[in-house]
Design a protein around this motif. Structure first.
Motif, PDB file in Angstrom:
ATOM      1  N   TYR A  94       4.180  -0.461  -5.205  1.00  0.00           N
ATOM      2  CA  TYR A  94       2.862  -0.701  -4.637  1.00  0.00           C
ATOM      3  C   TYR A  94       2.186  -1.785  -5.484  1.00  0.00           C
ATOM      4  O   TYR A  94       1.513  -1.489  -6.472  1.00  0.00           O
ATOM      5  CB  TYR A  94       2.036   0.590  -4.635  1.00  0.00           C
ATOM      6  CG  TYR A  94       2.823   1.781  -4.131  1.00  0.00           C
ATOM      7  CD1 TYR A  94       2.981   2.016  -2.769  1.00  0.00           C
ATOM      8  CD2 TYR A  94       3.439   2.656  -5.028  1.00  0.00           C
ATOM      9  CE1 TYR A  94       3.721   3.091  -2.303  1.00  0.00           C
ATOM     10  CE2 TYR A  94       4.175   3.735  -4.568  1.00  0.00           C
ATOM     11  CZ  TYR A  94       4.319   3.947  -3.207  1.00  0.00           C
ATOM     12  OH  TYR A  94       5.057   5.010  -2.754  1.00  0.00           O
ATOM     13  N   ARG A 152       9.975   2.631  -4.601  1.00  0.00           N
ATOM     14  CA  ARG A 152       8.837   2.136  -3.827  1.00  0.00           C
ATOM     15  C   ARG A 152       7.844   1.492  -4.792  1.00  0.00           C
ATOM     16  O   ARG A 152       7.470   2.085  -5.806  1.00  0.00           O
ATOM     17  CB  ARG A 152       8.176   3.272  -3.055  1.00  0.00           C
ATOM     18  CG  ARG A 152       9.031   3.838  -1.927  1.00  0.00           C
ATOM     19  CD  ARG A 152       8.298   4.997  -1.231  1.00  0.00           C
ATOM     20  NE  ARG A 152       9.024   5.484  -0.081  1.00  0.00           N
ATOM     21  CZ  ARG A 152       9.991   6.402  -0.142  1.00  0.00           C
ATOM     22  NH1 ARG A 152      10.345   6.897  -1.323  1.00  0.00           N
ATOM     23  NH2 ARG A 152      10.606   6.801   0.953  1.00  0.00           N
ATOM     24  N   GLU A 167      10.179  -1.663  -0.671  1.00  0.00           N
ATOM     25  CA  GLU A 167      11.208  -0.656  -0.945  1.00  0.00           C
ATOM     26  C   GLU A 167      12.501  -1.320  -1.391  1.00  0.00           C
ATOM     27  O   GLU A 167      12.950  -2.303  -0.798  1.00  0.00           O
ATOM     28  CB  GLU A 167      11.456   0.204   0.293  1.00  0.00           C
ATOM     29  CG  GLU A 167      10.245   1.004   0.738  1.00  0.00           C
ATOM     30  CD  GLU A 167      10.565   1.937   1.889  1.00  0.00           C
ATOM     31  OE1 GLU A 167      11.748   2.004   2.285  1.00  0.00           O
ATOM     32  OE2 GLU A 167       9.643   2.591   2.387  1.00  0.00           O
ATOM     33  N   THR A 208       0.832  -1.206   0.000  1.00  0.00           N
ATOM     34  CA  THR A 208       0.000   0.000   0.000  1.00  0.00           C
ATOM     35  C   THR A 208       0.861   1.248   0.000  1.00  0.00           C
ATOM     36  O   THR A 208       2.098   1.175   0.119  1.00  0.00           O
ATOM     37  CB  THR A 208      -0.899   0.004   1.243  1.00  0.00           C
ATOM     38  OG1 THR A 208      -0.070   0.095   2.420  1.00  0.00           O
ATOM     39  CG2 THR A 208      -1.737  -1.270   1.308  1.00  0.00           C
ATOM     40  N   GLU A 209       0.187   2.398  -0.081  1.00  0.00           N
ATOM     41  CA  GLU A 209       0.899   3.674  -0.009  1.00  0.00           C
ATOM     42  C   GLU A 209       1.626   3.799   1.324  1.00  0.00           C
ATOM     43  O   GLU A 209       2.731   4.338   1.396  1.00  0.00           O
ATOM     44  CB  GLU A 209      -0.089   4.834  -0.171  1.00  0.00           C
ATOM     45  CG  GLU A 209      -0.707   4.947  -1.556  1.00  0.00           C
ATOM     46  CD  GLU A 209       0.258   5.544  -2.564  1.00  0.00           C
ATOM     47  OE1 GLU A 209       1.287   6.117  -2.142  1.00  0.00           O
ATOM     48  OE2 GLU A 209      -0.024   5.448  -3.773  1.00  0.00           O
ATOM     49  N   GLU A 210       1.006   3.281   2.379  1.00  0.00           N
ATOM     50  CA  GLU A 210       1.610   3.372   3.708  1.00  0.00           C
ATOM     51  C   GLU A 210       2.711   2.331   3.908  1.00  0.00           C
ATOM     52  O   GLU A 210       3.706   2.579   4.588  1.00  0.00           O
ATOM     53  CB  GLU A 210       0.537   3.183   4.793  1.00  0.00           C
ATOM     54  CG  GLU A 210      -0.491   4.310   4.884  1.00  0.00           C
ATOM     55  CD  GLU A 210      -1.514   4.256   3.769  1.00  0.00           C
ATOM     56  OE1 GLU A 210      -1.681   3.152   3.179  1.00  0.00           O
ATOM     57  OE2 GLU A 210      -2.126   5.293   3.454  1.00  0.00           O
ATOM     58  N   VAL A 211       2.533   1.152   3.306  1.00  0.00           N
ATOM     59  CA  VAL A 211       3.506   0.066   3.485  1.00  0.00           C
ATOM     60  C   VAL A 211       3.860  -0.520   2.120  1.00  0.00           C
ATOM     61  O   VAL A 211       3.318  -1.543   1.704  1.00  0.00           O
ATOM     62  CB  VAL A 211       2.955  -1.032   4.414  1.00  0.00           C
ATOM     63  CG1 VAL A 211       4.033  -2.076   4.682  1.00  0.00           C
ATOM     64  CG2 VAL A 211       2.437  -0.449   5.717  1.00  0.00           C
TER      65      VAL A 211
END
Length: 598
Positions: free
Chosen positions: A557, A555, A517, A511-514
């Motif tokens: 997603y 990052r 990476e 997700t955007e939060e997790v």
């Protein structure tokens, strides 16, 4: 140094008795033989110290100091020093579990003489020999001032070979402290039954100094109480593991959640602890690995190498079958060895992460050719082969040996002729951005300029270091996952084609939060000149200030399930001939060199 004196040894006479080979005490340090320090394991000083540290109570019961056997005396001081450090770290308040995650047991433990079946012969498993190579009995005699004629070895294309015989004469010097040595300097009290001025093994009836006769050639072969025969596997489980348990207890008494990095003897079978109380969920298996051929010869041989680990485990009917021909076979051989080491850890120790806490290459290959020309192609090939193995074996991490802030071309790491540092005062750091004219946000241009690690060069002679290179940094500055949503199934960087391939499997989407990476070094993947293909989702690339440094991160997603990514960067002819798209890779390169491939 005090530990040597506590063991009754006299380090001032190590050079003459050849109890240890050390560069700073060698007559001409500049002519110190290549990598001869590695044979110190089978010379008197190391044999005595390791034997006393792990098995003093069994094999040197007369060695009593401050009312303790030397084994407990040395171990207790070591444990207390580590515990004290852990306590100070805890008191600091902001280091524990962040900067300091865990503790390694002890660096490259060795059995010393424990388990040697015959002191008068060199055991079959002693594969490494270089220079005058004494048997344990000859080392004992040399340590008491006796002259000995022994075989002298060289390290050649197919490993060690006997080159000549050599007379070594200490001229009466003893590697043991003299009878009138004043122990009060260190404040301990040695038991009267432990006589200075006399070999400790003579005091235990191993030999007779009056006629130089070996009385008990199998003195260290069996456990004194039970008569149980000792091999290396027995040593690991019955001598190393009791030490490890006490070490773990000392650390966790202060740092309760510390990760314990368990490092058994190098290349030996790990301890059998799977399913036992020692199968600690906070344990990490932390072996070491070096390509012995490259390390000892200080040369990257892209034509052949040897599966040393396979030989040690009896994988081949003859060592001749362990020879690997061609660079592709060599790279796969490294990967297979690391995979086998990791697999042994799982089989014997249980389901624990495997982190190779030492791996690296010598930089002063080919008589320092790279330092004279700036051509680090051999170092790049060797370093890339090691990373290919690390990425392909499924391990959970690694630590390169070593970063030495004062390394220079003349003296290397300033330790026994080694030169493995990834940094040198006499070489250029890899540019953080390879093309200063590329599109870079204005506020980052100054920050992304090449840093100056040192304000001045070392005093290296002009003929060495006049054409500095990047020290093969492009081979170890590689993309790698930082944090993943799911389990990594494969991850690898093709230096030749500047391509990173990565795959994982996850139950939940990123997700955007997790997000997942990836560290993406801008040398290989400059912004605006990097292509990314993903099986699902979207991605972003940014340069972020992390822990005081700029890090380029990708990052991702992605959706749940099996996912994969390919990132294509810029091929460069830096320190390594990177080839062209049409080439088939390392195998083809080897064929072009008229090299047979097994």
């Amino acid at each position: 140094m005090w530990t040597l004196y506590a063991a009754g040894l006299n380090p001032r006479t190590f050079p003459s008795t050849q109890a240890a080979w050390v560069q700073n005490t060698y007559p001409n340090p500049a002519e110190y033989p290549k990598m001869i320090w590695a044979t110190n394991y089978t010379r008197l000083a190391c044999q005595v110290i390791f034997t006393l540290f792990f098995g003093g109570k069994d094999f040197a019961p007369k060695a009593i100091i401050d009312g303790k056997n030397i084994q407990d005396y040395l171990q207790d001081h070591f444990f207390e020093a580590c515990r004290h450090l852990a306590l100070r770290i805890k008191e600091a308040g902001d280091i524990e579990n962040d900067v300091v995650m865990g503790w390694e047991s002890i660096n490259e433990p060795n059995r010393g003489l424990i388990g040697w079946q015959d002191l008068s012969v060199i055991p079959e498993d002693q594969k490494l020999q270089k220079g005058p190579s004494p048997t344990a009995w000859q080392a004992i005699l040399l340590g008491s001032g006796r002259a000995c004629e022994m075989d002298s070895w060289e390290f050649g294309g197919l490993g060690p070979y006997k080159a000549s015989t050599e007379l070594v004469d200490p001229k009466g010097d003893s590697a043991w402290l003299p009878a009138d040595y004043d122990d009060s300097r260190y404040g301990w009290k040695r038991d009267p039954g432990w006589k200075l001025g006399e070999c400790l093994w003579a005091q235990h009836g191993v030999w007779d100094p009056s006629n130089d006769q070996l009385l008990k050639k199998d003195y260290f072969a069996r456990v004194p109480d039970s008569g149980r025969k000792i091999n290396y596997e027995f040593f690991t489980n019955k001598y190393f593991m009791p030490y490890y348990r006490r070490h773990r207890k000392a650390i966790t008494s202060v740092h309760e959640d510390a990760i314990m990095f368990c490092q058994p003897p190098v290349f030996e079978i790990p301890p059998t602890i799977k399913g036992t109380e020692d199968d600690d969920p906070n344990m990490v298996f932390s072996p070491h690995f070096y390509d012995g051929v490259t390390l000892m010869m200080k040369k990257w041989n892209r034509y052949w190498n040897v599966d040393l680990f396979g030989i040690l485990r009896g994988k081949y009917l003859s060592p001749a079958f362990a020879i690997k021909l061609g660079e592709t076979a060599i790279r796969n051989c490294f990967k297979d060895q690391l995979s086998a080491i990791r697999k042994e850890g799982l089989e014997y120790m249980g389901n624990h992460p495997c982190i190779f806490t030492e791996i690296g290459i010598p930089y002063d290959m080919d008589d320092k050719y790279a330092y004279k020309t700036g051509d680090f192609s051999s170092q790049s090939s060797a370093m890339d082969a090691n990373h290919f193995a690390l990425e392909g074996c499924g391990c959970n991490g690694y630590a390169l040996w070593v970063y030495m802030a004062t390394n220079n071309h003349q003296w290397g790491d300033l330790w026994n002729g080694e030169d493995l540092s990834i940094f040198s005062l006499d070489d250029k750091p890899l540019p953080l951005h390879p093309n200063p004219n590329s599109e870079v946000p204005g506020n980052l241009k100054n920050t992304l300029s090449t840093p100056s690690i040192s304000s001045q060069k070392s005093n290296t002679p002009a003929e060495i270091g006049s054409t500095p290179g990047f020290r093969a940094a492009e081979a170890y500055v590689r993309p790698s996952p930082i944090a993943t949503v799911g389990n990594v199934t494969s991850s690898g960087f093709d230096l030749r084609n500047a391509t990173f391939a990565f795959s994982l499997e996850c139950k939940n989407p990123a997700t955007e939060e997790v997000p997942t990476e990836i560290f993406l070094p801008d040398f290989h993947f400059p912004r605006g000149n990097t292509a990314v293909e993903v099986s699902s989702g979207k991605w972003t690339i940014s340069v972020d200030d992390i822990d005081g440094g700029l890090i380029q991160r990708l990052r991702w997603y992605h959706e749940a399930g099996k996912q994969n990514m390919t990132v294509k960067g810029v091929q460069r002819r830096q320190d390594m001939a990177l080839g062209t798209e049409e080439e088939a890779g390392y195998l083809e390169q080897c064929r072009q060199s008229k090299c047979n491939t097994m």
